[in-house]
Design a protein around this motif. Structure first.
Motif, PDB file in Angstrom:
ATOM      1  N   SER A  41       0.824  -1.220   0.000  1.00 54.13           N
ATOM      2  CA  SER A  41       0.000   0.000   0.000  1.00 54.13           C
ATOM      3  C   SER A  41       0.854   1.266   0.000  1.00 54.13           C
ATOM      4  N   ALA A  42       2.112   1.148   0.420  1.00 51.69           N
ATOM      5  CA  ALA A  42       2.995   2.314   0.473  1.00 51.69           C
ATOM      6  C   ALA A  42       3.811   2.495  -0.799  1.00 51.69           C
ATOM      7  N   LEU A  43       3.712   1.552  -1.729  1.00 48.35           N
ATOM      8  CA  LEU A  43       4.544   1.613  -2.932  1.00 48.35           C
ATOM      9  C   LEU A  43       4.161   2.762  -3.868  1.00 48.35           C
ATOM     10  N   ILE A  44       2.869   2.958  -4.103  1.00 47.63           N
ATOM     11  CA  ILE A  44       2.435   3.946  -5.096  1.00 47.63           C
ATOM     12  C   ILE A  44       2.893   5.359  -4.737  1.00 47.63           C
ATOM     13  N   PRO A  45       2.661   5.843  -3.508  1.00 39.24           N
ATOM     14  CA  PRO A  45       3.153   7.202  -3.199  1.00 39.24           C
ATOM     15  C   PRO A  45       4.675   7.303  -3.238  1.00 39.24           C
ATOM     16  N   TRP A  46       5.377   6.216  -2.950  1.00 36.83           N
ATOM     17  CA  TRP A  46       6.844   6.227  -3.028  1.00 36.83           C
ATOM     18  C   TRP A  46       7.302   6.305  -4.479  1.00 36.83           C
ATOM     19  N   PHE A  47       6.693   5.453  -5.339  1.00 41.25           N
ATOM     20  CA  PHE A  47       7.000   5.517  -6.771  1.00 41.25           C
ATOM     21  C   PHE A  47       6.711   6.912  -7.325  1.00 41.25           C
ATOM     22  N   ALA A  48       5.639   7.546  -6.811  1.00 41.84           N
ATOM     23  CA  ALA A  48       5.192   8.837  -7.333  1.00 41.84           C
ATOM     24  C   ALA A  48       5.969  10.019  -6.763  1.00 41.84           C
ATOM     25  N   ASN A  49       6.928   9.741  -5.881  1.00 46.85           N
ATOM     26  CA  ASN A  49       7.768  10.799  -5.301  1.00 46.85           C
ATOM     27  C   ASN A  49       6.970  11.876  -4.568  1.00 46.85           C
ATOM     28  N   ILE A  50       5.909  11.462  -3.885  1.00 46.10           N
ATOM     29  CA  ILE A  50       5.151  12.417  -3.070  1.00 46.10           C
ATOM     30  C   ILE A  50       6.019  12.811  -1.867  1.00 46.10           C
ATOM     31  N   PRO A  51       6.220  14.090  -1.616  1.00 46.98           N
ATOM     32  CA  PRO A  51       7.191  14.519  -0.590  1.00 46.98           C
ATOM     33  C   PRO A  51       6.900  13.988   0.815  1.00 46.98           C
ATOM     34  N   PHE A  52       5.644  14.144   1.279  1.00 42.04           N
ATOM     35  CA  PHE A  52       5.284  13.674   2.616  1.00 42.04           C
ATOM     36  C   PHE A  52       4.420  12.422   2.485  1.00 42.04           C
ATOM     37  N   ARG A  53       4.899  11.312   3.060  1.00 44.59           N
ATOM     38  CA  ARG A  53       4.181  10.040   2.995  1.00 44.59           C
ATOM     39  C   ARG A  53       3.957   9.584   4.437  1.00 44.59           C
ATOM     40  N   ILE A  54       2.710   9.732   4.889  1.00 44.07           N
ATOM     41  CA  ILE A  54       2.393   9.582   6.312  1.00 44.07           C
ATOM     42  C   ILE A  54       1.642   8.289   6.550  1.00 44.07           C
ATOM     43  N   GLY A  55       2.018   7.575   7.613  1.00 48.50           N
ATOM     44  CA  GLY A  55       1.298   6.360   7.958  1.00 48.50           C
ATOM     45  C   GLY A  55       1.833   5.751   9.231  1.00 48.50           C
TER      46      GLY A  55
ATOM     47  N   ARG B  31       3.642   2.653  11.400  1.00 45.54           N
ATOM     48  CA  ARG B  31       4.694   1.677  11.179  1.00 45.54           C
ATOM     49  C   ARG B  31       4.045   0.345  10.808  1.00 45.54           C
ATOM     50  N   GLY B  32       4.475  -0.208   9.686  1.00 43.89           N
ATOM     51  CA  GLY B  32       3.811  -1.411   9.202  1.00 43.89           C
ATOM     52  C   GLY B  32       4.784  -2.438   8.671  1.00 43.89           C
ATOM     53  N   GLU B  33       4.325  -3.151   7.663  1.00 45.51           N
ATOM     54  CA  GLU B  33       5.008  -4.322   7.145  1.00 45.51           C
ATOM     55  C   GLU B  33       6.195  -3.932   6.244  1.00 45.51           C
ATOM     56  N   MET B  34       7.420  -4.005   6.777  1.00 47.18           N
ATOM     57  CA  MET B  34       8.641  -3.837   5.986  1.00 47.18           C
ATOM     58  C   MET B  34       8.592  -2.623   5.047  1.00 47.18           C
ATOM     59  N   ARG B  35       8.229  -1.467   5.551  1.00 47.67           N
ATOM     60  CA  ARG B  35       8.125  -0.314   4.648  1.00 47.67           C
ATOM     61  C   ARG B  35       8.957   0.872   5.126  1.00 47.67           C
ATOM     62  N   PHE B  36      10.057   0.573   5.771  1.00 52.39           N
ATOM     63  CA  PHE B  36      10.988   1.616   6.185  1.00 52.39           C
ATOM     64  C   PHE B  36      11.468   2.388   4.955  1.00 52.39           C
ATOM     65  N   GLY B  37      11.312   3.683   4.990  1.00 45.53           N
ATOM     66  CA  GLY B  37      11.697   4.524   3.863  1.00 45.53           C
ATOM     67  C   GLY B  37      10.549   4.810   2.919  1.00 45.53           C
ATOM     68  N   LEU B  38       9.655   3.861   2.744  1.00 48.73           N
ATOM     69  CA  LEU B  38       8.482   4.112   1.890  1.00 48.73           C
ATOM     70  C   LEU B  38       7.574   5.144   2.563  1.00 48.73           C
ATOM     71  N   ILE B  39       7.459   5.035   3.884  1.00 52.33           N
ATOM     72  CA  ILE B  39       6.741   6.026   4.686  1.00 52.33           C
ATOM     73  C   ILE B  39       7.797   6.887   5.365  1.00 52.33           C
ATOM     74  N   ASN B  40       7.738   8.191   5.192  1.00 52.72           N
ATOM     75  CA  ASN B  40       8.781   9.040   5.790  1.00 52.72           C
ATOM     76  C   ASN B  40       8.300   9.889   6.967  1.00 52.72           C
ATOM     77  N   ILE B  41       7.012   9.843   7.291  1.00 55.65           N
ATOM     78  CA  ILE B  41       6.504  10.387   8.554  1.00 55.65           C
ATOM     79  C   ILE B  41       5.726   9.256   9.210  1.00 55.65           C
ATOM     80  N   VAL B  42       6.295   8.699  10.261  1.00 58.88           N
ATOM     81  CA  VAL B  42       5.831   7.414  10.793  1.00 58.88           C
ATOM     82  C   VAL B  42       5.307   7.555  12.215  1.00 58.88           C
ATOM     83  N   LEU B  43       4.136   6.974  12.467  1.00 61.96           N
ATOM     84  CA  LEU B  43       3.606   6.843  13.819  1.00 61.96           C
ATOM     85  C   LEU B  43       3.692   5.381  14.235  1.00 61.96           C
TER      86      LEU B  43
END
Length: 351
Positions: A94-108, A110-122
């Motif tokens: 679920s975090a791949l599309i915003p990462w591929f799209a280079n969206i600056p802030f990707r908020i979510g 902490r989940g399944e092996m997505r370190f770096g895909l989400i850059n603002i993490v709760l």
């Protein structure tokens, strides 16, 4: 922030409970445009949210990576130049599309092996003392101004999702009711299904006995059984057991979700299990009785002052199992039709 993208959850109930997040974002960023990327299954929920500008439907399958489709969607998303994306599911894909799209802030969370895909993490809360799902999503709206987030603040008062019905869905339901010779002023909606499994489904015999009692109390009552195609057999059992063919109508699988929303909105009372349609009823502020078995009404309650929750709170519940591990399903079997009817009548008496 001009444009915001939401990656929607995969369940109808979760989608409904994300609406307060949208409302909060619209308050924080009143000039922003909010779009939602959602599966066709939950897209109608977001079409019923006034905060949403556009719903991008994507046929993303459960437990499927669909690498090529996600990259294609990312190109479409990137062209929209979103400033931020809120990723509501916890999965890696679920975090791949915003990462591929280079969206600056990707908020979510902490989940399944997505370190770096989400850059603002709760941090995700544990299974014990989990907050209500609406609060869980709402907390994400406060994260955008922080470079790192280690804590979250939940609202003091319970959040209540709000949905609206479309004019086209209202017209479509009006035509269906007219064709079936059903007076819209006498509709009760029963939702016998629950996608999760049998431990969330009140017995069909209880639904049938409740239907007979409602009709005996109110001879003009028309009961519409609502759900997906997968719920049709349950509804057929209710019809057979109740033997009230002229008063009970099996519409399971015969309405779109947009139409189901419009139908629930005009019902006198909604009776349901803990399901997506339960949350829709709450968001539409219709009187409703919500029957809980294996799940926890503290975590996923119907968020409405017009909702009455029936839960026995047995020592073995909530077990969160799909099938009763003790084999008796007492948490649902022991909620009697008479108890539900009393709850329905108490709701109607306050209208």
């Amino acid at each position: 922030m001009n444009r915001i993208l939401i990656i929607a959850p995969n369940w109808i109930g979760d989608a409904v409970m994300s609406q307060p997040l949208l409302a909060s974002l619209k308050t924080l960023y009143p000039h922003s445009t909010i779009d939602v990327l959602a599966s066709p299954w939950v897209a109608p929920v977001y079409r019923a949210c006034t905060e949403v500008n556009q719903v991008i439907e994507a046929k993303l399958e459960h437990k499927q990576l669909q690498w090529g489709l996600r990259k294609d969607l990312a190109k479409q998303v990137q062209a929209n130049q979103y400033a931020a994306c809120f990723v509501l599911p916890n999965s890696f894909k679920s975090a791949l599309i915003p990462w591929f799209a280079n969206i600056p802030f990707r908020i979510g969370y902490r989940g399944e092996m997505r370190f770096g895909l989400i850059n603002i993490v709760l941090d995700n809360p544990g299974k014990i003392n989990r907050p209500p799902m609406a609060e869980h999503y709402f907390a994400l709206s406060k994260a955008i101004d922080a470079s790192t987030v280690t804590d979250r603040t939940y609202s003091v008062t319970p959040l209540e999702p709000k949905l609206n019905t479309s004019i086209s869905a209202q017209q479509s339901i009006a035509e269906k009711l007219q064709t079936a010779s059903i007076d819209k002023k006498s509709i009760y909606v029963f939702c016998p299904g629950a996608e999760y499994g049998p431990t969330k489904r009140w017995p069909t015999q209880h639904f049938a006995n409740l239907a007979k009692q409602v009709i005996a109390t109110e001879p003009s009552a028309q009961i519409i059984l609502l759900g997906s195609k997968g719920d049709r057999a349950l509804a057929e059992h209710i019809q057979t057991q109740a033997d009230q063919a002229s008063h009970i109508h099996n519409w399971c699988g015969d309405t779109s979700l947009d139409e189901a929303i419009a139908l629930i909105a005009i019902s006198k009372v909604l009776v349901s299990n803990d399901s997506g349609l339960m949350h829709i009823g709450a968001a539409l502020k219709v009187p409703q009785v919500a029957i809980f078995g294996s799940s926890d009404p503290h975590h996923t309650p119907p968020l409405s002052a017009k909702a009455k929750v029936l839960w026995l709170n047995l020592p073995c519940s909530p077990c969160h199992k799909r099938v009763c591990p003790l084999g008796h399903l007492q948490c649902l079997n022991d909620i009697l039709p008479e108890t539900v009817l009393d709850a329905m009548q108490s709701l109607e008496s306050t209208l």
